[in-house]
Design a protein around this motif. Structure first.
Motif, PDB file in Angstrom:
ATOM      1  N   ASN A 145       1.933  26.395 -19.099  1.00  0.00           N
ATOM      2  CA  ASN A 145       1.879  26.013 -17.693  1.00  0.00           C
ATOM      3  C   ASN A 145       3.016  25.039 -17.402  1.00  0.00           C
ATOM      4  O   ASN A 145       2.812  23.935 -16.908  1.00  0.00           O
ATOM      5  CB  ASN A 145       0.517  25.361 -17.428  1.00  0.00           C
ATOM      6  CG  ASN A 145       0.180  25.323 -15.964  1.00  0.00           C
ATOM      7  OD1 ASN A 145       0.953  25.780 -15.121  1.00  0.00           O
ATOM      8  ND2 ASN A 145      -0.955  24.749 -15.636  1.00  0.00           N
ATOM      9  N   GLU A 193       5.800  24.834 -15.437  1.00  0.00           N
ATOM     10  CA  GLU A 193       6.262  24.368 -14.132  1.00  0.00           C
ATOM     11  C   GLU A 193       5.360  23.262 -13.591  1.00  0.00           C
ATOM     12  O   GLU A 193       5.829  22.237 -13.093  1.00  0.00           O
ATOM     13  CB  GLU A 193       6.306  25.544 -13.150  1.00  0.00           C
ATOM     14  CG  GLU A 193       6.894  25.169 -11.804  1.00  0.00           C
ATOM     15  CD  GLU A 193       7.026  26.369 -10.873  1.00  0.00           C
ATOM     16  OE1 GLU A 193       6.822  27.506 -11.321  1.00  0.00           O
ATOM     17  OE2 GLU A 193       7.317  26.153  -9.693  1.00  0.00           O
ATOM     18  N   ARG A 194       4.045  23.474 -13.739  1.00  0.00           N
ATOM     19  CA  ARG A 194       3.076  22.491 -13.247  1.00  0.00           C
ATOM     20  C   ARG A 194       3.243  21.161 -13.991  1.00  0.00           C
ATOM     21  O   ARG A 194       3.140  20.090 -13.399  1.00  0.00           O
ATOM     22  CB  ARG A 194       1.665  23.058 -13.469  1.00  0.00           C
ATOM     23  CG  ARG A 194       0.542  22.142 -13.056  1.00  0.00           C
ATOM     24  CD  ARG A 194       0.413  22.218 -11.547  1.00  0.00           C
ATOM     25  NE  ARG A 194      -0.806  21.563 -11.084  1.00  0.00           N
ATOM     26  CZ  ARG A 194      -0.879  20.289 -10.736  1.00  0.00           C
ATOM     27  NH1 ARG A 194       0.178  19.521 -10.847  1.00  0.00           N
ATOM     28  NH2 ARG A 194      -2.003  19.789 -10.277  1.00  0.00           N
ATOM     29  N   TYR A 203       6.507  18.475 -13.325  1.00  0.00           N
ATOM     30  CA  TYR A 203       6.566  17.527 -12.215  1.00  0.00           C
ATOM     31  C   TYR A 203       6.331  16.116 -12.748  1.00  0.00           C
ATOM     32  O   TYR A 203       7.065  15.178 -12.427  1.00  0.00           O
ATOM     33  CB  TYR A 203       5.516  17.878 -11.157  1.00  0.00           C
ATOM     34  CG  TYR A 203       5.625  17.039  -9.905  1.00  0.00           C
ATOM     35  CD1 TYR A 203       6.455  17.408  -8.858  1.00  0.00           C
ATOM     36  CD2 TYR A 203       4.903  15.856  -9.779  1.00  0.00           C
ATOM     37  CE1 TYR A 203       6.579  16.639  -7.717  1.00  0.00           C
ATOM     38  CE2 TYR A 203       5.013  15.064  -8.639  1.00  0.00           C
ATOM     39  CZ  TYR A 203       5.851  15.468  -7.610  1.00  0.00           C
ATOM     40  OH  TYR A 203       5.967  14.698  -6.476  1.00  0.00           O
ATOM     41  N   TYR A 261       9.759  19.380  -7.300  1.00  0.00           N
ATOM     42  CA  TYR A 261       9.156  20.702  -7.512  1.00  0.00           C
ATOM     43  C   TYR A 261      10.233  21.764  -7.700  1.00  0.00           C
ATOM     44  O   TYR A 261      10.092  22.669  -8.531  1.00  0.00           O
ATOM     45  CB  TYR A 261       8.254  21.073  -6.335  1.00  0.00           C
ATOM     46  CG  TYR A 261       6.920  20.359  -6.362  1.00  0.00           C
ATOM     47  CD1 TYR A 261       6.046  20.522  -7.442  1.00  0.00           C
ATOM     48  CD2 TYR A 261       6.538  19.526  -5.333  1.00  0.00           C
ATOM     49  CE1 TYR A 261       4.834  19.861  -7.480  1.00  0.00           C
ATOM     50  CE2 TYR A 261       5.322  18.865  -5.360  1.00  0.00           C
ATOM     51  CZ  TYR A 261       4.476  19.033  -6.435  1.00  0.00           C
ATOM     52  OH  TYR A 261       3.272  18.382  -6.482  1.00  0.00           O
TER      53      TYR A 261
END
Lengths: 99, 745
Positions: free
Chosen positions: B124, B126-127, B130, B281
């Motif tokens: 996961n 990309e999540r 941040y 993002y």
């Protein structure tokens, strides 16, 4: 470099959507979108499209898995729509009437 | 595998804070004899597991209780050196939205970390990135533990640790904490190789404002130097919790300066909150795409199951087969208990009541001759409903019913409706009343009226006892098929009538919307049981209220003589007021094969509630005989009850293996054992007449409560129009079924 938050706001313009619906329409994973929605929600750009009634609780409903306003994996997000601030922001970056 | 950043990385963004000051801070912190490592990451990335794997048997854990969370510290001996590993609560970001995130952010500001260990879920990315990008705003050396790489590979995701390291400018170590893979080198990479990394660059106006604020902080010794850039950016974002903290500690000048910058940026058309988050993002997404170049996701279990469940040709047969299985299960498991309650238990109750109420003949008559056969017959179907509701809850909670709605969507679109209109229809299987109110979820008025008008054709649970008792009486080897065909017929008539309404009076107003399909999951037994028990209890409640009251009224009507010379309560049913009125109506149903007064009479109170049909039949057919019940001793009754219950349990368990047999007309349990009412019905009806009776009960008038709900939602005209056309359709359908079936059955 793309603008994911603006893309989400654009996707919600005039059309309330759930997280899975946004995920499908934007081709992004719900997990990736969740954080962005949290930012937009905390910043006052998006809000719940349907206010939950006091006597209407998802927890007791056997049909919640089919309901558009039920956030299963992310109970904090149900059906979302733009706030006035979100609409203003969207108009500012891409001036066009928001339905 | 450990990936280190290239010696002279061409970082996409250049650090722009005072690197000399940062380096001095880092050197000072590293000189400590006991380094403090802050372990930070998103929730559920395996931080604690990783710490346990790293610390091994030397782990010594100390706890500090928080309000809702806690941070935990592990002390680890490494040679002569003691290392402090601080396990912080999971956080998605350092713009705190939760108490956990606030605790983590506070620790980053106050704990004077030597090194940060950022645990990242490889599946996961990309999540998780941040938070990583926010951590890089702290000018503290950082190492990334790319954890759960095994799970990511199972999903078809192969993260390029080297590319990730090059993009972020920090070492990346692949780990599987639960298997202690990669953990051996993690501590070395963290203590020796960690680097300050590359900070993200924001739009120039924001960078200028941040730099000005950082400049102000240099003279404020109360603010940790490693956090200046993070603090400046958070102030520009307007982080309320940070503003509260700085306000409480007397940094009002700094807050005023931040407010002035924010106002200036907004005047210039920049929203600092969204611009900063947008940049993070976007960068997180960019890095994730570079580090996971060829992500070919494997099909999940849900996707595999959906290939079958939503197949254009197989989807509907699978749905119908599942519904049939539900009814087979209902018959197989529940039928012996229905027989138990409707037979031996009712006999015992009658015997006891006869013994106890011998002193009051009229009271005995109403209890033994009306309430027990009437209400008792209705209550005997509680096991059937419990099993049905359990099966329905399974289908609903597992996510399958959403697929059924998706399948129905195709037919619905032909009617100008979308699949969401199927939800009230499914609710109608339980009870039509809440289903009528559920039409409020549909956007267009014409859709709401249309769905409400076809809803009563969906077979509610109150009609199930009628199907079950007639199936047991007349079709003992095909009960599940008969009940299944009633449900399917109800749906077919509903869709056909909706099509007629669309073509005549309620034209479609627009297209539908997308349906969302939740992933499949195995429902929790407790949840299923709660749903099923609540629905069954609601049925039982109606039995002791609506049914009891109706049974009492029918008893009075059956006790009033319609001929002279007979006393109240001593008249034969056929000679009673109820019998005479029913006889007057019954010729209407003669063409449908059930022109006897008993069948006709039972339909009338069915207008109040459909289960009353069975209760009234019980009164009519069993009342006279029940009145003659012999008194029964307590011990004798207990013995009979115990024996009958044991037999029911045995029969139910023995019948279970027939479930796995292919559907046949011989799979039903206790097919040859009939309750007294079933035996009476078998004598009174031919199979063809019984089938026509079931079709009539399926389609004729909605109950009073449903009519009330329709009137409240759509007005009196719609409600009574629905009653009228349903009566007409039921009569015609019953006639067709009887006239055809009498040649074959």
């Amino acid at each position: 470099m793309t603008s994911p938050l603006a893309t989400i706001l654009g996707s919600l313009a005039g059309t309330p959507r759930t997280l899975p619906e946004l995920s499908r329409s934007l081709g992004s994973s719900p997990q990736a979108l969740e954080g962005m929605l949290q930012t937009l929600y905390a910043g006052g750009y998006v809000q719940e499209a349907v206010q939950n009634q006091g006597d209407c609780s998802c927890s007791g409903c056997s049909l919640k898995s089919m309901c558009r306003n039920f956030g299963d994996e992310t109970p904090e997000f149900h059906l979302l729509r733009l706030t006035e601030r979100g609409e203003k922001y969207l108009n500012r970056i891409a001036p066009q009437p928001v339905p | 595998m450990t990936a280190s950043p290239p010696p002279s990385p061409r970082l996409p963004t250049a650090p722009r804070v005072d690197e000399v000051a940062c380096a001095a801070t880092v050197a000072r912190l590293r000189a400590h004899r006991e380094p403090r490592v802050l372990v930070v990451g998103n929730p559920n990335t395996g931080k604690s597991t990783l710490i346990n794997a790293v610390a091994g048997t030397h782990l010594k854990v100390g706890n500090w209780s928080g309000v809702t969370v806690e941070k935990r510290e592990a002390h680890l001996k490494r040679g002569e050196q003691t290392i402090h590993l601080l396990d912080l609560p999971g956080a998605y970001s350092l713009s705190p939205h939760t108490p956990e995130e606030l605790i983590t952010r506070t620790a980053l500001l106050d704990e004077a970390p030597d090194v940060l260990l950022n645990v990242v879920d490889a599946g996961n990315l990309e999540r998780n990135l941040y938070l990583t990008l926010q951590l890089l705003e702290f000018r503290v050396p950082l190492t990334i533990a790319l954890n759960l790489v095994d799970e990511a590979r199972n999903k078809g995701l192969e993260v390029d640790a080297g590319a990730l390291s090059a993009q972020l400018g920090v070492p990346v170590v692949e780990t599987v904490g639960v298997k202690s893979l990669g953990t051996a080198g993690l501590l070395d990479a963290t203590l020796s190789g960690a680097q300050v990394g590359a900070v993200l660059r924001y739009p120039d106006a924001i960078e200028a404002a941040a730099a000005e604020l950082e400049g102000r902080m240099v003279n404020l010794s109360t603010l940790p130097p490693h956090a200046h850039r993070y603090l400046a950016l958070s102030l520009l974002e307007g982080d309320p919790s940070l503003r509260g903290r700085l306000s409480a500690t007397g940094h009002t000048d700094l807050l005023d300066a931040a407010d002035a910058h924010r106002a200036a940026l907004e005047l210039a058309g920049l929203d600092p909150l969204i611009e900063i988050a947008e940049a993070r993002y976007a960068r997180a997404g960019e890095i994730a795409r570079l580090a996971v170049p060829q992500a070919e996701l494997k099909l999940t279990l849900t996707e595999k199951l959906d290939k079958l469940a939503l197949h254009p040709w197989l989807g509907i047969p699978i749905f119908l087969a599942l519904v049939l299985t539900v009814f087979r299960l209902t018959f197989t498991v529940a039928a012996p208990f229905v027989d138990l309650i409707g037979g031996p238990l009712q006999d015992v109750a009658s015997g006891w009541a006869a013994g106890l109420l011998g002193w009051a003949p009229l009271l005995k008559d109403i209890v033994v001759g009306a309430i027990i056969p009437g209400v008792g017959t209705v209550l005997s179907f509680l096991p059937t409903l419990l099993v049905l509701y359990l099966a329905m809850s399974f289908l609903e909670d597992s996510g399958y019913m959403a697929r059924a709605a998706f399948l129905a969507d195709r037919s619905m679109r032909g009617l100008g409706l979308d699949g969401r209109a199927f939800i009230p229809l499914i609710l109608g299987f339980g009870c039509n009343v809440p289903a009528v109110y559920a039409t409020r979820t549909l956007e267009r008025k014409s859709d709401r009226v249309l769905v409400s008008m076809i809803l009563p054709f969906m077979s509610c649970s109150a009609r199930l006892p009628v199907y079950v008792i007639f199936s047991a009486a007349l079709f003992p080897h095909a009960g599940a098929w008969i009940v299944w065909s009633m449900y399917v017929l109800g749906m077919a008539v509903a869709f056909a009538f909706a099509w007629v309404l669309r073509k005549t009076s309620l034209p479609a107003e627009g297209s539908g919307v997308l349906l969302e399909l939740p992933p499949y999951r195995f429902p929790a037994w407790k949840v299923m049981w709660t749903h099923a028990a609540r629905r069954t209890a609601s049925f039982a409640k109606r039995a002791r209220t609506t049914v009891l009251a109706t049974v009492a009224v029918v008893w009075v009507l059956l006790s009033i003589p319609a001929v002279s010379g007979q006393a109240f309560g001593e008249v034969a049913p056929a000679q009673s007021l109820f019998g005479r009125v029913s006889q007057a109506i019954s010729p209407v149903f003669a063409p449908l094969g059930f022109g006897n007064w008993q069948a006709t009479g039972a339909l009338v109170p069915g207008f109040i509630a459909k289960e009353v049909v069975v209760g009234t039949l019980g009164q009519i057919y069993l009342g006279e005989e029940a009145k003659r019940a012999a008194p029964l001793g307590f011990a004798q009754g207990v013995e009979q009850t115990a024996l009958a219950t044991w037999n029911a349990v045995k029969t139910s368990v023995q019948a279970l293996p027939t479930l796995i047999a292919l559907p046949s007309f011989g799979a039903d349990s206790s097919a040859e054992q009939k309750t007294p009412l079933a035996a009476a019905l078998a004598r009174a009806f031919t199979p063809a007449a019984g089938l026509a009776y079931l079709v009539f009960v399926l389609l004729y008038t909605p109950c009073v409560a449903t009519i009330g709900a329709m009137q409240a939602e759509h007005g009196r005209r719609v409600a009574w129009l629905t009653v009228a056309y349903e009566m007409g359709i039921a009569w015609v359908a019953g006639l067709i079924v009887y006239q055809i079936a009498r040649h074959f059955l």
